[in-house]
Scaffold this active site. Structure first.
Site, PDB file in Angstrom:
ATOM      1  N   THR A 156      34.803  29.788  38.649  1.00 29.52           N
ATOM      2  CA  THR A 156      35.935  30.183  39.462  1.00 29.52           C
ATOM      3  C   THR A 156      36.178  31.660  39.240  1.00 29.52           C
ATOM      4  OG1 THR A 156      38.188  29.610  40.075  1.00 29.52           O
ATOM      5  CG2 THR A 156      37.736  29.759  37.743  1.00 29.52           C
ATOM      6  N   THR A 157      37.078  32.202  39.995  1.00 34.38           N
ATOM      7  CA  THR A 157      37.586  33.542  39.725  1.00 34.38           C
ATOM      8  C   THR A 157      39.077  33.539  39.996  1.00 34.38           C
ATOM      9  OG1 THR A 157      35.493  34.560  40.374  1.00 34.38           O
ATOM     10  CG2 THR A 157      37.420  35.997  40.288  1.00 34.38           C
TER      11      THR A 157
END
Length: 196
Positions: free
Chosen positions: A7-8
């Site tokens: 994810t970011t």
């Protein structure tokens, strides 16, 4: 088979508030499980956390923080500050360092002042003007470093956060770039939106 997820998430602090942003893709190994997961969790009406890591661990920690925030309010008659909650979370993570929660968290809020902090799984706590977590961190940080200024407005910070998450989504296969969840927190409260 090794399972990889990613994810970011990003957080930006400006004089008028904070912006949290995250992609909405959940992946497991080589498969995209969903494009509609929320990775920013409100804890109070003025504080939220972003999630990178084990979903179950983050959800449990969020419930614990919500309970602690309510208890603090009932005990002291005022809301817990973001810095106090970040320190509490740091202590919780550090107490469990031998059996760590598999999380990296950004906590952001505006109680007395805008605050952003990054916490690692062992309780390491860094207060900063901007930060990122997750597998797309190197790409997001590059955009944040290039675009951050102390005099950004909340709208400019929001656009920068979206740009950072999308840049990570273009280069990190575990980060989605189709939809970005954005939460802005100012002295007037919290606002959530999804940008396609």
């Amino acid at each position: 088979m090794e399972k990889k997820t990613g994810t970011t998430t990003v957080g930006i602090k400006v004089k008028d508030g904070v912006v949290l942003a995250a992609d909405t893709q959940a992946s497991l190994d080589h498969m995209v499980e969903t494009l509609n997961i929320k990775k920013i969790i409100p804890i109070t009406d003025r504080i939220a956390i972003t999630t990178a890591g084990s979903v179950g661990d983050v959800q449990m920690l969020a419930r614990y923080l919500e309970a602690e925030a309510r208890y603090y309010y009932f005990t002291w008659g005022r809301p817990m500050t973001t810095k106090a909650m970040a320190n509490l979370l740091s202590n919780i993570l550090n107490e469990n360092r031998w059996f760590p929660y598999l999380v990296q968290i950004i906590i952001g809020g505006y109680v007395d002042e805008p605050t952003i902090a990054n916490l690692d799984p062992f309780g390491g706590l860094i207060f900063d003007d901007y930060t990122a977590t997750g597998s797309g961190t190197p790409f997001a940080i590059a955009v944040l470093e290039e675009g951050y200024r102390e005099d950004l407005t909340i709208e400019e910070a929001k656009e920068l956060a979206i740009r950072a998450v999308r840049a990570a989504g273009r280069r990190d296969v575990y980060t989605g770039s189709k939809k970005v969840q954005v939460v802005t927190i100012t002295k007037d409260g919290m606002k959530e939106e999804f940008v396609v």
